[in-house]
Scaffold this active site. Structure first.
Site, PDB file in Angstrom:
ATOM      1  CE  LYS A  83      -4.132  -1.907   2.156  1.00 16.83           C
ATOM      2  NZ  LYS A  83      -5.091  -1.847   3.252  1.00 16.83           N
ATOM      3  CG  ASN A 104      -7.607   1.063  -0.482  1.00 11.86           C
ATOM      4  OD1 ASN A 104      -7.777   2.151  -1.023  1.00 11.86           O
ATOM      5  ND2 ASN A 104      -8.569   0.425   0.131  1.00 11.86           N
ATOM      6  CB  ALA A 140       0.304   3.903  14.742  1.00 16.39           C
ATOM      7  CB  ALA A 143      -5.982  -0.610   8.918  1.00 18.36           C
ATOM      8  NE  ARG A 164       3.765  -4.260  18.966  1.00 17.45           N
ATOM      9  CZ  ARG A 164       3.807  -5.376  18.268  1.00 17.45           C
ATOM     10  NH1 ARG A 164       3.627  -6.535  18.867  1.00 17.45           N
ATOM     11  NH2 ARG A 164       4.030  -5.369  16.972  1.00 17.45           N
ATOM     12  N   GLY A 257     -15.609  -5.675  11.416  1.00 13.91           N
ATOM     13  CA  GLY A 257     -14.758  -5.233  10.301  1.00 13.91           C
ATOM     14  C   GLY A 257     -15.335  -5.484   8.916  1.00 13.91           C
TER      15      GLY A 257
HETATM   16  P1  NDP Z   1       0.080  -2.947   9.625  1.00 16.93           P
HETATM   17  O1  NDP Z   1       1.067  -4.062   9.566  1.00 16.93           O
HETATM   18  O2  NDP Z   1       0.325  -1.713   8.837  1.00 16.93           O
HETATM   19  O3  NDP Z   1      -0.122  -2.493  11.160  1.00 16.93           O
HETATM   20  C1  NDP Z   1      -0.290  -3.446  12.185  1.00 16.93           C
HETATM   21  C2  NDP Z   1      -0.705  -2.738  13.473  1.00 16.93           C
HETATM   22  O4  NDP Z   1      -1.008  -3.727  14.450  1.00 16.93           O
HETATM   23  C3  NDP Z   1       0.392  -1.851  14.061  1.00 16.93           C
HETATM   24  O5  NDP Z   1      -0.212  -0.764  14.721  1.00 16.93           O
HETATM   25  C4  NDP Z   1       1.054  -2.809  15.066  1.00 16.93           C
HETATM   26  O6  NDP Z   1       1.710  -2.169  16.131  1.00 16.93           O
HETATM   27  C5  NDP Z   1      -0.167  -3.522  15.610  1.00 16.93           C
HETATM   28  N1  NDP Z   1       0.151  -4.808  16.228  1.00 16.93           N
HETATM   29  C6  NDP Z   1       0.541  -5.939  15.585  1.00 16.93           C
HETATM   30  N2  NDP Z   1       0.740  -6.923  16.491  1.00 16.93           N
HETATM   31  C7  NDP Z   1       0.481  -6.388  17.712  1.00 16.93           C
HETATM   32  C8  NDP Z   1       0.497  -6.915  19.045  1.00 16.93           C
HETATM   33  N3  NDP Z   1       0.809  -8.188  19.292  1.00 16.93           N
HETATM   34  N4  NDP Z   1       0.162  -6.093  20.065  1.00 16.93           N
HETATM   35  C9  NDP Z   1      -0.188  -4.798  19.813  1.00 16.93           C
HETATM   36  N5  NDP Z   1      -0.224  -4.246  18.583  1.00 16.93           N
HETATM   37  C10 NDP Z   1       0.110  -5.036  17.539  1.00 16.93           C
HETATM   38  O7  NDP Z   1      -1.313  -3.608   9.226  1.00 16.93           O
HETATM   39  P2  NDP Z   1      -2.619  -2.861   8.681  1.00 16.93           P
HETATM   40  O8  NDP Z   1      -2.793  -1.601   9.445  1.00 16.93           O
HETATM   41  O9  NDP Z   1      -2.598  -2.826   7.209  1.00 16.93           O
HETATM   42  O10 NDP Z   1      -3.758  -3.918   9.094  1.00 16.93           O
HETATM   43  C11 NDP Z   1      -4.197  -3.991  10.434  1.00 16.93           C
HETATM   44  C12 NDP Z   1      -5.450  -4.859  10.480  1.00 16.93           C
HETATM   45  O11 NDP Z   1      -6.485  -4.209   9.755  1.00 16.93           O
HETATM   46  C13 NDP Z   1      -5.290  -6.240   9.831  1.00 16.93           C
HETATM   47  O12 NDP Z   1      -5.927  -7.184  10.665  1.00 16.93           O
HETATM   48  C14 NDP Z   1      -6.050  -6.118   8.529  1.00 16.93           C
HETATM   49  O13 NDP Z   1      -6.622  -7.363   8.113  1.00 16.93           O
HETATM   50  C15 NDP Z   1      -7.145  -5.143   8.932  1.00 16.93           C
HETATM   51  N6  NDP Z   1      -7.726  -4.434   7.808  1.00 16.93           N
HETATM   52  C16 NDP Z   1      -9.083  -4.475   7.683  1.00 16.93           C
HETATM   53  C17 NDP Z   1      -9.700  -3.822   6.658  1.00 16.93           C
HETATM   54  C18 NDP Z   1     -11.168  -3.902   6.540  1.00 16.93           C
HETATM   55  O14 NDP Z   1     -11.691  -3.472   5.501  1.00 16.93           O
HETATM   56  N7  NDP Z   1     -11.892  -4.380   7.542  1.00 16.93           N
HETATM   57  C19 NDP Z   1      -8.948  -3.027   5.662  1.00 16.93           C
HETATM   58  C20 NDP Z   1      -7.515  -2.985   5.919  1.00 16.93           C
HETATM   59  C21 NDP Z   1      -6.947  -3.680   6.951  1.00 16.93           C
HETATM   60  P3  NDP Z   1       3.292  -1.754  15.991  1.00 16.93           P
HETATM   61  O15 NDP Z   1       3.292  -0.568  15.084  1.00 16.93           O
HETATM   62  O16 NDP Z   1       3.687  -1.424  17.378  1.00 16.93           O
HETATM   63  O17 NDP Z   1       3.989  -2.937  15.398  1.00 16.93           O
END
Ligand code: NDP
Length: 293
Positions: A83, A104, A140, A143, A164, A257
């Site tokens: 993305k 996207n 952060a 999404a 985190r 979602g």
């Molecule tokens: P990214 O990889 O860009 O971001 C992941 C996020 O999750 C970060 O904020 C990360 O924190 C956090 N995270 C991951 N593991 C942990 C943990 N164990 N504890 C706390 N925080 C955690 O992913 P996206 O933002 O692209 O996607 C996030 C979610 O959104 C996914 O599940 C995806 O499927 C969903 N999604 C849903 C959509 C919908 O239409 N419903 C559309 C797009 C996405 P850190 O920065 O600290 O690593």
């Protein structure tokens, strides 16, 4: 012309013009049901479009995007991990895609690639009017960034971001605050994080809980949310996440979602075809995909 969807394609193949082509590019994409809801929407609006799902590895992204143009595609959805990286190969960005820093949805018009981000818009549609809302957002990543940007552009009063890695929150706040009036604050996610009362909307925008029915953020819900307060989760598989179950127990109205997923797709269809699809048809296609597996 009164033809069913397949009939329309047979006719186009033999008589022309050929159908419009669309795809979803990402890696991994197996298990991503977008194609099913997009083709259900095309069929419902009798639009002669074909939508396929393509695995594109990181080192092939440029070739894949240039290939869209070479193969006369009309548009594409872009999913993880491309993305942000895809922006390098796009000719023009919409205002929100530029603010979000991620694309996207690509529309190809007169050989130009226009990048938009419909994730945040899809989220807002699943919630409704957010003007004046005090919001707490967990996450952060891509999404969360899209959601935070659209919440601010749609008049949320304040957004508190908890992640985190707090550096990512800092980046969002410093890039967005000069463009919006919304008060933006942040803090690092700590163990047993207390979700205080007083927010209109709590958003779980991390990937915690994805494909993990028992996974949930380590948070404590202060009981007694006011009756209209909403808790939303971006995770769509499972649909009823542990986060949402606990929020419901604490008195919140919950939004899953699937609404965001369907609505971001509906925005893409509207962009590509200029026709508003029936979101229920798209939702039904997704529900069927998850039921059949
Ligand atoms: P990214 O990889 O860009 O971001 C992941 C996020 O999750 C970060 O904020 C990360 O924190 C956090 N995270 C991951 N593991 C942990 C943990 N164990 N504890 C706390 N925080 C955690 O992913 P996206 O933002 O692209 O996607 C996030 C979610 O959104 C996914 O599940 C995806 O499927 C969903 N999604 C849903 C959509 C919908 O239409 N419903 C559309 C797009 C996405 P850190 O920065 O600290 O690593």
């Amino acid at each position: 012309m009164n033809r069913d969807y397949e009939g329309l394609h047979r006719y186009r193949l033999m008589q022309g013009p050929l159908p419009s082509l669309f795809c979803c590019i990402g890696d991994p994409v197996v298990g991503n049901p977008t194609q099913l809801m997009m083709e259900a929407a095309f069929s419902q609006i009798s639009f002669p479009g074909r939508y396929i799902t393509c695995t594109v590895e990181k080192n092939n992204l440029q070739k894949a995007v240039f290939g869209l143009r070479a193969l006369s595609f009309s548009g594409a959805n872009v999913t993880a991990p491309h993305k942000t990286a895809v922006i390098t190969y796009i000719d023009e960005l919409t205002h929100s895609a530029r603010l979000i820093g991620a694309v996207n949805c690509i529309t190809i018009e007169e050989d130009r690639l226009i990048g938009d981000n419909t994730d945040g818009k899809g989220f807002i549609s699943s919630i409704g009017d957010v003007r004046g809302y005090r919001v707490l957002v967990f996450g952060a990543g891509g999404a969360a960034r899209a959601i935070i940007t659209e919440l601010a552009l749609h008049g949320a009063q304040s957004i508190h971001i908890v992640n985190r890695d707090s550096k990512k929150c800092e980046e969002i706040v410093s890039q967005l605050s000069s463009h919006v009036e919304t008060k933006l604050t942040y803090e690092a996610l700590s163990p047993q994080f207390l979700i205080k009362r007083g927010y209109h909307l709590i958003v779980q925008a991390t990937s915690v809980g994805l494909f993990d029915p028992t996974g949930a953020l380590d948070v404590i819900w202060e009981k007694g949310a006011h009756t209209e307060a909403i808790a939303a989760d971006v995770v769509f598989n499972p649909v009823h996440t542990t986060f949402l179950q606990r929020a419901q127990h604490a008195g919140y109205r919950t939004v899953d979602g699937l609404g965001m997923l369907v609505n971001q797709g509906a925005y893409a269809i509207k962009r590509w075809t200029k026709i508003t699809p029936d979101v229920q048809v798209m939702q039904d296609a997704l529900t069927q995909a998850f039921t059949i597996g």
